[in-house]
Write an enzyme that holds these catalytic residues in place. Structure first.
Site, PDB file in Angstrom:
ATOM      1  N   ASP A   1       0.918  -1.177  -0.038  1.00 40.67           N
ATOM      2  CA  ASP A   1       0.078   0.019   0.023  1.00 40.67           C
ATOM      3  C   ASP A   1       1.002   1.198   0.158  1.00 40.67           C
ATOM      4  O   ASP A   1       2.012   1.237   0.569  1.00 40.67           O
ATOM      5  CB  ASP A   1      -0.928   0.162   1.251  1.00 40.67           C
ATOM      6  CG  ASP A   1      -2.095  -0.833   1.165  1.00 40.67           C
ATOM      7  OD1 ASP A   1      -2.180  -1.516   0.055  1.00 40.67           O
ATOM      8  OD2 ASP A   1      -2.804  -1.185   2.018  1.00 40.67           O
TER       9      ASP A   1
ATOM     10  N   LYS B   1      -3.446   3.435  -2.710  1.00 43.27           N
ATOM     11  CA  LYS B   1      -4.767   4.278  -2.903  1.00 43.27           C
ATOM     12  C   LYS B   1      -4.690   5.546  -2.216  1.00 43.27           C
ATOM     13  O   LYS B   1      -3.857   5.550  -1.110  1.00 43.27           O
ATOM     14  CB  LYS B   1      -6.132   3.380  -2.570  1.00 43.27           C
ATOM     15  CG  LYS B   1      -6.367   2.193  -3.059  1.00 43.27           C
ATOM     16  CD  LYS B   1      -7.342   1.620  -2.386  1.00 43.27           C
ATOM     17  CE  LYS B   1      -7.787   0.255  -3.251  1.00 43.27           C
ATOM     18  NZ  LYS B   1      -7.138  -0.799  -3.048  1.00 43.27           N
TER      19      LYS B   1
END
Length: 476
Positions: free
Chosen positions: A252, A274
């Site tokens: 991530d 994200k």
């Protein structure tokens, strides 16, 4: 080459007589270790500890009562251990042993010893010995403690499996290079992972299939790993193991560089992050990457900030993997609320301030619209808002409208548990103003409740909490 360089050697003492001179606690520890390997301890001492006395009475050891005599060495002795608190007795035992060319270890005396008893890590039949040559035993003991935490019980079970099939493996792979490749494959493949999961029958089936040259298809796997809030020191031992075994790491955006640096150097690292302002990688694409690499037989680590099951979509990813019959496991991490609060000196619960804790995701307006603000406005609870920087004005407004006191204290923790950590404090009335004044950017966690007032005197990491002055427009 110096005289005190020792040759590492493991000795088979099963049914062999070993003389232990001494009857105190040190002698007891040495005797217990000898009994574990099937030796026949002979204890020479005027008196014994309670445990040694019990072993003598039950026939597990032989007791020669009295002070050391040379005649004690006339019993087909293989090894002598001198473990008394009397130097003259230890010296006498050592001299007699040397005269008969026996191995002798005098506890805490390098000069009189020709063998040393190492610090040992035991996992079933697997034994790892560490020695400082007698010069710095505390170093050996410290390293043993480190290894004890790194090497789990699955290694003992794996050693047993290989030992039971030793002849079969040698017959199947008579060439030593081929045999080495076979072992390397098994040591880093699904066999070891199954043993860690306590799935012994499946592990045996995998090994039998490998020996029959019919390994199961799709032997890759996916491990969801919680990376914590930033500090690599907060990774669990299992997380470190997974990162060092990975072929592919899908990480991530908020996973820190310090965490990525402890991963296996030749693993391929792919960012699949994200952000609050837009998704750089769709969840469907992450699913496809996991499936693609696992089906290619690779060990995939899906590395997530915090904990995979706390606002990390870990559940969705496991459901996808299960649907496609991909083996998986989950290694939890320290979620942001726990790490940030700890590093800011904020106890999330406290007998005088909060009896409950609520973790809330605030990454978009739709998330905020579905919350039960009346319940969140109740007193004596701590609220932790994840991914809420953009929604701070809304959080402030909705809580105040629901009846939460404007004087409720908060702590806004930016880059929690990282070198750049910054803690901002204030009251609910000044929440949005404080964030704007200090230009707060993600990653940041909002903790709201009376417990945050403790940060002022309990903080220990980084700089002291900051508080923005209240502008005149907000002063009643």
């Amino acid at each position: 080459m110096t005289a005190n360089v020792l040759f590492p050697l493991f000795a088979n003492l099963h049914d062999r007589a070993v003389l232990v001179v001494g009857g105190g606690k040190v002698a007891e520890r040495k005797t217990e270790a000898l009994l574990k390997v099937g030796a026949l301890p002979i204890i020479g001492a005027p008196s014994l500890t309670a445990s040694l006395q019990h072993w003598a009475e039950t026939g597990r050891i032989t007791w020669r009562q009295g002070t050391f005599e040379n005649s004690w060495l006339q019993e087909d002795i293989w090894l002598v251990i001198a473990a008394t608190d009397q130097p003259e007795v230890n010296h006498a035992a050592a001299r007699a042993a040397h005269a008969q060319r026996l191995f002798v270890n005098v506890v805490d005396d390098i000069a009189l010893s020709n063998v040393q008893v190492p610090a040992v890590v035991e996992r079933g039949p697997l034994r790892i010995a560490i020695s400082s040559g007698g010069g710095a035993p505390m170093v050996a003991r410290y390293l043993r403690q480190q290894l004890e935490s790194l090497i789990d019980d699955s290694w003992g079970r794996l050693t047993t499996l290989f030992a039971q099939r030793r002849d079969t493996i040698r017959a199947r792979y008579p060439n030593i290079e081929a045999r080495r490749r076979f072992f390397e494959t098994q040591l880093t493949g699904p066999l070891q992972r199954l043993l860690r999961k306590q799935r012994h029958a499946e592990a045996e089936a995998v090994l039998e299939a490998a020996l029959a040259e019919t390994p199961p298809t799709g032997s890759g796997s996916v491990t969801l790993v919680g990376a914590g809030a930033g500090d690599a020191g907060l990774l669990t031992l299992n997380a470190l193991r997974a990162l060092n075994e990975a072929d592919i790491i899908l990480y991530d955006r908020l996973v820190s560089d310090t965490v990525l640096q402890v991963a296996r150097r030749d693993a391929e690292q792919i960012e699949v992050g994200k952000s609050a302002t837009g998704h750089s990688v769709r969840q469907e694409d992450i699913h496809s990457l996991m499936l693609q690499h696992a089906r290619a037989g690779q060990r995939v680590v899906r590395l997530k900030g915090g904990d995979p099951f706390v606002f990390g979509r870990g559940g969705e990813e496991l459901e996808f993997l299960r649907t496609h019959n991909i083996p998986y496991e989950v290694i939890p991490g320290i979620t942001a609320a726990l790490a940030c609060a700890a590093y800011a000196g904020i106890p999330l619960t406290h007998r005088d301030h909060a009896q409950s804790l609520c973790l809330i995701t605030a990454h978009c307006q739709s998330s905020l619209d579905t919350l039960d603000w009346a319940a969140l406005a109740q007193e004596r609870q701590t609220l932790a808002f994840y991914m809420g920087v953009a929604g701070l004005p809304t959080i402030q407004q909705r809580l105040c409208e629901a009846g939460r006191a404007e004087t409720t204290p908060f702590a806004l923790i930016e880059n929690g548990a990282r070198a750049q950590q910054r803690v901002l404090t204030g009251t609910l009335k000044t929440l949005a103003h404080t964030a704007q004044t200090y230009a707060v950017r993600p990653p940041a966690l909002l903790i709201l409740g009376e417990v945050t007032t403790l940060a002022e005197h309990l903080h220990w990491f980084g700089t002291a909490p900051l508080s923005a002055p209240c502008p005149p427009a907000l002063i009643l």
